[in-house]
Design a protein around this motif. Structure first.
Motif, short mmCIF file in Angstrom:
data_model
loop_
_atom_site.label_atom_id
_atom_site.label_comp_id
_atom_site.label_asym_id
_atom_site.label_seq_id
_atom_site.Cartn_x
_atom_site.Cartn_y
_atom_site.Cartn_z
N SER A 170 17.06 -36.71 18.27
CA SER A 170 17.70 -36.90 19.51
C SER A 170 16.70 -36.94 20.60
N ALA A 171 16.96 -37.60 21.78
CA ALA A 171 15.84 -37.82 22.87
C ALA A 171 15.57 -36.39 23.32
N TRP A 172 16.47 -35.50 23.25
CA TRP A 172 15.91 -34.25 23.78
C TRP A 172 15.03 -33.62 22.94
N ALA A 173 15.25 -34.05 21.46
CA ALA A 173 14.17 -33.34 20.66
C ALA A 173 12.78 -33.90 20.86
N LEU A 174 12.60 -35.22 21.07
CA LEU A 174 11.35 -35.75 21.16
C LEU A 174 10.64 -35.10 22.38
N GLN A 175 11.59 -34.81 23.44
CA GLN A 175 10.87 -34.19 24.43
C GLN A 175 10.47 -32.72 24.02
N SER A 176 11.28 -31.93 24.02
CA SER A 176 11.11 -30.67 23.68
C SER A 176 10.36 -29.95 22.58
N GLY A 177 9.97 -31.16 21.83
CA GLY A 177 9.10 -30.76 20.53
C GLY A 177 10.24 -29.97 19.40
N GLY A 178 11.42 -29.78 19.98
CA GLY A 178 12.47 -29.45 18.97
C GLY A 178 12.49 -27.91 18.58
N LEU A 179 13.56 -27.46 18.10
CA LEU A 179 13.71 -26.07 17.51
C LEU A 179 13.36 -26.35 16.07
N ASP A 180 12.41 -26.89 15.66
CA ASP A 180 12.01 -26.84 14.45
C ASP A 180 13.14 -27.41 13.54
N ALA A 181 13.97 -28.47 13.79
CA ALA A 181 15.13 -28.84 13.12
C ALA A 181 14.30 -29.98 12.08
N SER A 182 15.08 -30.75 11.47
CA SER A 182 14.46 -31.66 10.44
C SER A 182 13.75 -32.55 11.46
N ARG A 183 12.67 -32.89 10.81
CA ARG A 183 11.57 -33.98 11.31
C ARG A 183 11.79 -35.13 10.74
N GLN A 184 12.85 -35.29 9.82
CA GLN A 184 12.92 -36.42 9.08
C GLN A 184 13.36 -37.51 9.82
N VAL A 185 12.99 -38.77 9.70
CA VAL A 185 13.61 -40.05 10.50
C VAL A 185 13.61 -40.94 9.37
N PHE A 186 14.96 -41.37 9.31
CA PHE A 186 15.50 -42.31 8.16
C PHE A 186 15.06 -43.60 8.64
N VAL A 187 14.23 -44.37 7.70
CA VAL A 187 13.97 -45.47 8.01
C VAL A 187 14.48 -46.71 7.06
N CYS A 188 15.12 -47.83 7.36
CA CYS A 188 15.26 -48.78 6.46
C CYS A 188 15.07 -50.07 6.81
N GLY A 189 15.03 -51.10 6.11
CA GLY A 189 14.79 -52.64 6.32
C GLY A 189 14.26 -53.47 5.24
N ASP A 190 14.63 -54.64 5.25
CA ASP A 190 14.43 -55.87 4.10
C ASP A 190 13.13 -56.00 3.83
N ASP A 191 12.13 -56.08 5.12
CA ASP A 191 11.05 -56.70 4.95
C ASP A 191 10.00 -55.42 4.70
N HIS A 192 9.19 -55.11 3.59
CA HIS A 192 8.31 -54.04 3.40
C HIS A 192 7.32 -53.79 4.35
N LYS A 193 6.45 -54.80 4.91
CA LYS A 193 5.38 -54.75 5.74
C LYS A 193 5.88 -54.23 7.08
N SER A 194 7.08 -54.64 7.69
CA SER A 194 7.72 -54.05 8.78
C SER A 194 7.97 -52.71 8.71
N LYS A 195 8.49 -52.27 7.67
CA LYS A 195 9.21 -50.79 7.24
C LYS A 195 7.74 -50.16 7.18
N ASP A 196 6.83 -50.48 6.47
CA ASP A 196 5.44 -49.84 6.72
C ASP A 196 4.92 -49.59 7.78
N LYS A 197 5.07 -50.65 8.88
CA LYS A 197 4.42 -50.44 10.11
C LYS A 197 5.35 -49.42 11.07
N VAL A 198 6.59 -49.48 10.89
CA VAL A 198 7.36 -48.47 11.53
C VAL A 198 7.24 -47.08 11.25
#
Lengths: 474, 474, 474
Positions: B137-165
């Motif tokens: 959540s935008a709010w989480a990015l700001q406030s450092g969050g209440l220690d919720a999940s720090r997981q960010v799901f990433v998917c994409g077809d190009d491996h290099k780009s995915k690694d980059k992100v």
């Protein structure tokens, strides 16, 4: 690339399971790691300036000069101190294209401008530096460990080399965790130095509070009874007084979990934006809310235990027994006082419900649980249930007090019961929160949190409209 | 490929740590993300249709037209709504070969035929689309969050780009989770919209049951005593009645955890195969068994607390005290009734053991624990221990009832005690299970679950023989 | 490589979501897997020696000869037994360059010299073998599972093929876990056969201890009272005696958690090095310390429950009541005995604190928690808090005994109370630990654990100096 893949066979083929790994440095970690790798079927060659000192190395390993040793392997583990890396430069051509594994740790956080691994990468531009193994202790490698984390953080800029090292990590029965490029090395090197940083302040605070309540209660309940009534209630120190400390500290800490959020809201309302940093103390406070809450839960748990054992205590049994006895001897009967029944039952019930929700909050803050819920769910639990817990626990304390605080008998030496102090902060938090959820304050706050800014030149309501304007123009 | 790796440097070299990232859209999320990335040492350039509106963007960031901004970076974060993606087509050549990060979310699940990211990929065939950041959540990015999940799901077809992100995600202190190809985007976009879907029915059910028991008990225990005996037992609502609700609901829910399994078994026996789908309601039921069990555990936990505080309650103390008093005044003594001792001790003991196993089941259902056991172990715990728990809890209730249900006094207004109803479903489940483990039913069921089918033309016993036949023929 | 990527499209493009997967073998697992994959939008073709037996396969799937089926797909799932792999050799050219997924399991651990997947890889050198799916049960694929682990371990030597298979795993709603190269196959194939291996000895030990205490207590408390005093205390078996078993077993097991560490220390001091292996029994013991501790915690938890219900028990109420009654009838009063108050309160308090720390230890041993702390933190909790717990629990037992053991009345038939036995091992552990932390023993031990060796030719103090010498020479 083909060249690489020949130098560094990515797929470990079955023919030579026992590939050779070279370790620079016969220090403790170097030997422990070599010892472990030998057990796992690798053949180890140590690089040392005095190869004759083979007494130092584990049986089965060979030892020779740095240059010779490096020749024999594609992976060289650099188990020496950063202070001595510079001598590696002389081995530049031998180590060309090879994987150098930096396992070093520093004595304190951010000791050097750049991480050891990055420093090594700068020294050896033609080698492939991978950071790994620094998070496992030499002792752990030996003793199989007390089931602590088996995770090994790995980072490096060359994928093939990283895969290679992760392969070795796996074959030692550990779990590699890819932390990305060598930029992560700093973080990885600071990791093992950490000792519960976020817990420091919450625990110090709780200890301070405990000490205060302890002294206050001793004076009020023990010393007073001894001096004024000559009653020896020193044994109160074992249970009665701890059972005053725990609820008080638990309630105060729980309130302190939600206080910073309220400060933040006020600050944002005042500034009219969320895009400006909070003062540092507030940031710090926000970040250790979870720890504050868990310490509070620990105290609440103790409070529950101390309360539940009450009827087992000799003193309590004696008091109840002698009360009945006295009535029997004076042929008195006591009718049921339904008001007392109400008070006693309802404050106990409130306590039970409060504790129940508190435990729920504690469970959702377990890493594996909080990872399995999304933001919406987490905020629902942590803010809604959190405030409900605070309300229940505050009510529990209020009802517990009941009309007691009216009786003068409850002011020995004019000292009020400690629970009255414990109510101050929770009540402040709840009152302020009440005002913040009034529409007149809640609406602007919501807008601000959705990105609206008072200062901005033209009115931009919220995300949607804003981006609508923005791209419809194109 | 070489071209790519030049366009998108995979390894972030030390010289320009502060690489430039471009963000399209100055909405809340765009600004929050940029704000966070600036803190982490990136330099941010915003793409907007009105670059003069720089009041909108966080300090340190620059802003210019979409085209110019895109030129400056290899990674472009598309922080605008799907509805406005089409304008990107005009930037086709500028964005050629660049990484487009789709951070968008929808307002409801499966709002569009295909996911936003896939839609973007279709619009911009020459760019590399990666889905990320939509779960924070935008709010989480700001406030450092209440220690919720720090997981960010990433998917994409190009491996290099995915690694980059994923590299960027890591450098923001979050944990990237690779969800594979862009096909996963749909799932990732639905994820943040979820609000405890599996918990809905179990919780509604438990609330419904609680309400029923509440009303029933109030009538039977409070109203009856008030009307018939003029006793004001209204304070029962605080503890006594909740302590009837909790055990009843807990026992019924626990039984409902195992009922669907029994239906499934019967269905398979009847159909003579396991390769045909269960009716939908049964599937749904099967899938929320874990939640049913955990809600039951919560009620059981409350039941334990309510029971353990009994001796602390004023009412209970009064009752016991006045009983002793009465005997004392009438010079009566009461001998030990060993049968009562047996009943009271054994039903308490059964309850303790039942609760203990129940807690064990709860612990093994923690994600991190259930991930660390294999199927064999999990089934052992969940089915064997589960049924043992059910048996113990049912026995606990039966013994609690004891011979009580024989006394007419326990039928005020002819209403039986509520615990009798709570026994119905558990007993049904246990009886049916008993029949299902009889060899005559267990053997065919086991065969069916090993793949045997009654309808199939020729008899094929189980996996082993079957494959034996099959390949021995070759 | 280009050829590969055409054969095996890494990025699943949107046009043909429904890619075709081939399954060899129409056994249970083959059909269950196919059934699941059909649901997830794959089109399945079975390879079988008798294609007319289509009654066997799930609806929607097609079936044909092995060769034809293999032609249609890039991924072939080999759902037949290792014993029949050899027939695949005949399909060598059809399967050339294709991905063969080995899903097989064995009947017992390390049944064959090499893993099935490695065996398959040897048979089919031109195919790309990937190990996967063997950890999920056919039944689980059908029934959606009881929320057990959704993890699927995947390993293989070819990255592209592994990615491909992990993609399929994800699309079935399972979580792929990359275990590296095919070397990991052995481990992966042994995984599903495991049934709580580390728990076996701790549980057997605890059961043995329980049985002994049970018999001993029955003789001492039940039989004695019946024979000598003709009191029928058989109902003690329900709660009173279990509440003797639990604390005794818990305390002994807790002490056994720390005993091996002490043996290890002594052994290292004696040998003067840490680089020689411990005897096997000690290694085994060290490795199941965590399980020992958790079983101890379970017993402690039961002990707490059994203790807290004491005041609810009919027998206890009767005893207290009749005591008061007796005093009332004889007009006796009983003054407060502060010494008893001290003893009773302090042993309860010690128990509470001990249990509290014990629960803390239990929580930190949850996988997700222990993964989130580093070594320093973990050792701090496990060794410091661990010993503190042991001290508190031992003190709890000692104070509980109080001066009781002096009274002859507490030796029915000369049998001492069981708690006395339970103190032996804990006291031994604490005394030995006390000696080990004396400087005269602690210093050499620390040096040894930092790599110092008595036998080594020249004195090398610790890591730092050692490596200093070593590299300064260069």
């Amino acid at each position: 690339m083909e060249k690489n893949s020949t130098i560094i066979p990515l797929t470990s083929d079955l023919l030579n399971k026992k590939e050779t790994v070279c370790i620079f440095g016969t220090g403790d970690f170097g030997r422990s790691l070599g010892y472990k790798m030998l057990q796992c079927g690798y053949s180890i060659v140590y690089g040392s300036r005095n190869p004759q000192a083979s007494g130092l190395i584990p049986e089965g390993a060979t030892i020779s000069s740095h240059a010779e040793a490096a020749q024999m392997a594609n992976v060289i583990i650099i188990a020496i101190h950063r202070g001595h890396y510079n001598f590696l430069e002389s081995l530049g051509e031998v180590l060309h294209g090879k994987v150098l594994v930096d396992v070093s740790n520093n004595l304190k956080t951010n000791q050097y401008p750049e991480s050891n691994a990055e420093y090594l990468a700068q020294l050896m531009p033609n080698s492939k530096v991978v950071k790994a193994f620094n998070t496992v202790s030499a002792w752990a490698l030996q003793s199989g460990g007390l089931d602590a984390s088996r995770q090994v953080f790995v980072c490096g800029d060359d994928h093939k080399s990283k895969d290679k090292v992760m392969e070795i990590v796996r074959s030692l029965g550990l779990t590699p965790v890819d932390k990305g490029s060598l930029l992560a090395a700093t973080e990885i090197e600071n990791y093992p130095l950490r000792l519960f940083p976020m817990w420091k302040y919450p625990i110090l605070l709780s200890l301070g509070l405990s000490a205060f309540v302890l002294v206050y209660s001793i004076i009020r309940d023990v010393v007073y009874n001894y001096v004024e009534k000559d009653k020896k209630y020193f044994f109160f120190i074992a249970i009665s007084i701890p059972n005053r400390i725990c609820p008080v500290v638990a309630l105060v800490l729980l309130a302190l979990v939600y206080l910073p959020g309220i400060f933040a809201a006020i600050l944002q309302l005042y500034r009219g934006t969320k895009y400006s940093r909070f003062p540092n103390w507030l940031d710090q406070w926000m970040l250790c809310r979870k720890q504050l809450g868990l310490v509070a839960l620990a105290y609440a748990f103790l409070h529950v235990l101390y309360t539940l054992v009450i009827p087992i205590r000799y003193y309590v049994r004696w008091r109840i027994g002698s009360y009945t006895l006295e009535q029997a001897l004076n042929n008195r009967t006591n009718p049921l006082n339904t008001e007392n029944a109400w008070l006693s039952d309802s404050y106990v019930a409130l306590g039970i419900l409060g504790f129940f929700l508190f435990v729920l909050l504690g469970i959702t803050s377990l890493p594996s649980v909080s990872n399995s819920v999304n933001w919406r769910e987490f905020r629902f639990v942590q803010s809604y249930l959190g405030y409900l817990t605070l309300i229940l626990c505050t009510a529990h304390t209020l009802v517990y007090g009941g009309k007691r605080f009216l009786r003068p008998s409850s002011y020995p030496w004019g000292l009020p019961s400690i629970y009255i102090f414990s109510l101050i902060i929770p009540c402040i938090v709840l009152v302020m929160k009440f005002f913040l959820i009034l529409p007149c304050l809640d609406r602007p706050l919501t807008q601000i949190r959705q990105g609206w800014e008072r200062k901005s030149k033209y009115v931009n309501h919220i995300n949607n409209d804003e981006t609508m304007k923005e791209s419809s123009a194109v």
